[in-house]
Design an enzyme around this catalytic site. Structure first.
Site, mmCIF file in Angstrom:
data_model
loop_
_atom_site.group_PDB
_atom_site.id
_atom_site.type_symbol
_atom_site.label_atom_id
_atom_site.label_comp_id
_atom_site.label_asym_id
_atom_site.label_seq_id
_atom_site.Cartn_x
_atom_site.Cartn_y
_atom_site.Cartn_z
ATOM 1 N N CYS A 1 0.475 -9.205 -9.806
ATOM 2 C CA CYS A 1 1.296 -8.701 -8.706
ATOM 3 C C CYS A 1 2.319 -9.690 -8.159
ATOM 4 C CB CYS A 1 0.383 -8.251 -7.569
ATOM 5 S SG CYS A 1 -0.640 -9.584 -6.900
ATOM 6 N N GLU B 1 -3.397 -0.733 -10.655
ATOM 7 C CA GLU B 1 -3.377 -1.222 -9.272
ATOM 8 C C GLU B 1 -2.379 -2.354 -9.140
ATOM 9 O OE1 GLU B 1 -4.538 -4.340 -6.385
ATOM 10 O OE2 GLU B 1 -4.837 -4.457 -8.543
ATOM 11 N N ARG C 1 -6.740 -4.337 3.180
ATOM 12 C CA ARG C 1 -6.025 -4.679 1.942
ATOM 13 C C ARG C 1 -5.315 -3.429 1.423
ATOM 14 N NH1 ARG C 1 -6.917 -9.029 -1.853
ATOM 15 N NH2 ARG C 1 -6.359 -8.413 -3.968
ATOM 16 N N ARG D 1 -2.935 -1.490 -1.091
ATOM 17 C CA ARG D 1 -2.538 -1.585 -2.489
ATOM 18 C C ARG D 1 -1.924 -0.256 -2.935
ATOM 19 N NH1 ARG D 1 -2.760 -6.205 -1.728
ATOM 20 N NH2 ARG D 1 -3.958 -7.766 -2.819
#
Length: 180
Positions: free
Chosen positions: A77, A115, A159, A161
């Site tokens: 990422c 993801e 978190r 995502r």
């Protein structure tokens, strides 16, 4: 006795096994994983009592995958993160999306879950996200992205995502819904 449906999956960019934990606890059997970080490989194998021989290694070198039902990938990422340099596809790690989609197209699993950080869906990355979704569509999948905060699912962490979920068959795509 477990009454969950059984399916097989391959775990790309496996890290220490987040996807492995989730899918295994829902009836899945991991038949291979891909990770290059030695510490992550050691932890993954120790946590799940898996032989390191199941590690497929660097995805840029994988030329074929065994048959599986689900492909997962926590694509690196840093290229899309606000904490990174925002280089997108100009970063080698950003190019790993192409390798991931190549393997998706090669293996043709029934479904996939990818993801990444929410930065991938920021307006500054709109063209990159559209490119990824177009490549997935050209590979023969119906897919969309979903922004999910793990905190909303009982995880003690805030978190956020993005998850791109896709299906080869439209009938499954049409009935897919996120639940809380």
């Amino acid at each position: 006795m477990n009454n969950l449906p059984e399916f097989t999956f391959i775990d790309l960019f496996a890290g220490i096994g987040g996807f492995k934990m989730a899918l295994s606890s829902n009836g899945g059997t991991c038949i291979g994983f891909s990770e290059v970080n030695k510490d992550a490989i050691k932890t993954y194998c120790k946590n799940y009592k898996i032989d390191a021989k199941l590690n497929l290694g660097d995805i840029t070198k994988i030329k074929e995958l065994p048959y599986h039902d689900v492909l997962t990938a926590g694509v690196p990422c840093q290229s899309w993160s606000i904490a990174g340099k925002n280089m997108g596809f100009d970063d080698d790690r950003g190019q790993l999306w192409n390798d991931t989609i190549f393997l998706l197209n090669l293996a043709k699993p029934k479904t996939f879950i990818f993801e990444n950080v929410k930065g991938l869906v920021d307006p500054r990355n709109k063209d990159a996200l559209n490119y990824i979704l177009e490549r997935i569509q050209k590979a023969g999948y119906y897919a969309n992205y979903h922004i999910i905060n793990s905190q909303d699912y009982g995880v003690a962490q805030n978190r956020v995502r993005v998850y791109i979920v896709g299906f080869r068959e439209k009938k499954y795509y049409d009935c897919f819904r996120l639940i809380k």
